[in-house]
Design a protein around this motif. Structure first.
Motif, PDB file in Angstrom:
ATOM      1  N   UNK A  67       0.479  -1.289  -0.191  1.00 60.43           N
ATOM      2  CA  UNK A  67       0.360  -0.393  -0.061  1.00 60.43           C
ATOM      3  C   UNK A  67       1.006   1.113  -0.121  1.00 60.43           C
ATOM      4  N   UNK A  68       1.952   1.652   0.721  1.00 63.70           N
ATOM      5  CA  UNK A  68       2.297   2.399   1.220  1.00 63.70           C
ATOM      6  C   UNK A  68       3.447   3.071  -0.146  1.00 63.70           C
ATOM      7  N   UNK A  69       4.286   1.586  -1.322  1.00 62.50           N
ATOM      8  CA  UNK A  69       4.755   1.750  -2.467  1.00 62.50           C
ATOM      9  C   UNK A  69       3.206   1.961  -3.811  1.00 62.50           C
ATOM     10  N   UNK A  70       2.589   1.610  -4.108  1.00 59.60           N
ATOM     11  CA  UNK A  70       1.550   1.696  -4.635  1.00 59.60           C
ATOM     12  C   UNK A  70       1.228   3.717  -4.411  1.00 59.60           C
ATOM     13  N   UNK A  71       1.020   4.081  -2.897  1.00 59.26           N
ATOM     14  CA  UNK A  71       0.832   4.753  -2.734  1.00 59.26           C
ATOM     15  C   UNK A  71       1.864   6.079  -3.393  1.00 59.26           C
ATOM     16  N   UNK A  72       2.743   5.867  -3.137  1.00 64.59           N
ATOM     17  CA  UNK A  72       3.602   6.981  -3.719  1.00 64.59           C
ATOM     18  C   UNK A  72       4.347   6.386  -5.406  1.00 64.59           C
ATOM     19  N   UNK A  73       3.498   5.959  -5.550  1.00 61.92           N
ATOM     20  CA  UNK A  73       3.255   5.255  -6.909  1.00 61.92           C
ATOM     21  C   UNK A  73       2.494   6.375  -7.658  1.00 61.92           C
ATOM     22  N   UNK A  74       1.074   6.785  -6.710  1.00 57.46           N
ATOM     23  CA  UNK A  74      -0.351   7.188  -7.256  1.00 57.46           C
ATOM     24  C   UNK A  74       0.222   8.843  -7.194  1.00 57.46           C
ATOM     25  N   UNK A  75       1.504   9.406  -5.772  1.00 57.80           N
ATOM     26  CA  UNK A  75       1.530  10.925  -6.075  1.00 57.80           C
ATOM     27  C   UNK A  75       2.697  11.035  -7.037  1.00 57.80           C
ATOM     28  N   UNK A  76       3.377   9.516  -7.839  1.00 54.51           N
ATOM     29  CA  UNK A  76       4.392  10.438  -9.091  1.00 54.51           C
ATOM     30  C   UNK A  76       3.903  10.013 -10.193  1.00 54.51           C
ATOM     31  N   UNK A  77       3.103  10.015 -10.058  1.00 57.27           N
ATOM     32  CA  UNK A  77       1.991   9.118 -11.339  1.00 57.27           C
ATOM     33  C   UNK A  77       1.302  10.689 -11.705  1.00 57.27           C
ATOM     34  N   UNK A  78       0.886  11.342 -10.485  1.00 51.99           N
ATOM     35  CA  UNK A  78       0.089  12.522 -10.213  1.00 51.99           C
ATOM     36  C   UNK A  78       0.864  13.639 -10.535  1.00 51.99           C
ATOM     37  N   UNK A  79       1.904  13.792 -10.219  1.00 52.56           N
ATOM     38  CA  UNK A  79       2.979  14.612 -10.316  1.00 52.56           C
ATOM     39  C   UNK A  79       3.514  14.625 -12.506  1.00 52.56           C
ATOM     40  N   UNK A  84       1.391  21.668 -17.017  1.00 54.56           N
ATOM     41  CA  UNK A  84       1.752  23.031 -16.854  1.00 54.56           C
ATOM     42  C   UNK A  84       1.152  23.473 -15.906  1.00 54.56           C
ATOM     43  N   UNK A  85       1.558  24.600 -15.961  1.00 55.77           N
ATOM     44  CA  UNK A  85       2.630  25.035 -14.542  1.00 55.77           C
ATOM     45  C   UNK A  85       2.024  23.517 -13.785  1.00 55.77           C
ATOM     46  N   UNK A  86       2.696  23.448 -13.461  1.00 52.19           N
ATOM     47  CA  UNK A  86       2.923  22.246 -11.899  1.00 52.19           C
ATOM     48  C   UNK A  86       3.164  22.938 -10.826  1.00 52.19           C
ATOM     49  N   UNK A  87       2.176  23.201  -9.670  1.00 53.61           N
ATOM     50  CA  UNK A  87       1.973  23.862  -8.415  1.00 53.61           C
ATOM     51  C   UNK A  87       1.450  22.904  -7.818  1.00 53.61           C
TER      52      UNK A  87
END
Length: 172
Positions: A67-79, A84-87
């Protein structure tokens, strides 16, 4: 009491999903909050049962680690998929969809099996017979499907879909 709350949480989650599909009431925020609520329930159960010695710590680490790895992946994919612009403000603005994560089939089975394990583990002390062997078997099954489910997100090309962004509005 804990068993009653688990049943209640499961039934309300099923009802919520049914109503959202039936009346086409799905939203970007709902696709984030529903899995987040499910993960909060699973995390709480996993930690509590492991602390009580009712769930093996290595299995708890596998469940929580996925779950932690999937959550981190979701944050990365969202970013990476946010136009643009990425704020910071735009990152948390869910009216700007950038990617869609679709649960894999094994992930759906895994969620069911994890909930079954948590429910079975919760009620096992109340049962008048020994359930150690089936409980251990279910723990092994859940450990396997949890790892398989996590891997399925990595290797499935259909699990994550970046939503095509339209260009900026043209001024007249």
């Amino acid at each position: 009491m804990a068993s009653s709350l688990l049943v209640y949480a499961g039934l309300t989650d099923v009802a919520d999903g049914f109503l959202a599909r039936r009346f086409k009431m799905q939203s970007v925020l709902g696709t984030i909050l529903d899995p987040a609520a499910d993960k909060t329930l699973m995390t709480t159960l996993t930690i509590t049962l492991a602390m009580k010695g009712m769930l093996p710590v290595p299995l708890a680490v596998v469940i929580l680690g996925r779950d932690v790895l999937l959550s981190l992946s979701a944050f990365y994919i969202r970013y990476t998929s946010l136009p643009q612009p990425k704020t910071f403000k735009r990152y948390w603005d869910f009216s700007i969809p950038s990617a869609e994560v679709r649960p894999t089939q094994i992930s759906k089975y895994n969620t069911f099996l994890q909930l079954l394990l948590m429910g079975f583990t919760t009620i096992s002390p109340l049962l008048p017979f020994d359930v150690a062997a089936p409980l251990i078997a279910l723990q092994w099954i859940v450990g396997t499907t949890t790892i398989w489910s996590g891997a399925s997100y990595l290797f499935s090309k259909d699990a994550v879909r970046v939503i095509a962004q339209k260009g900026p509005p043209k001024s007249s």
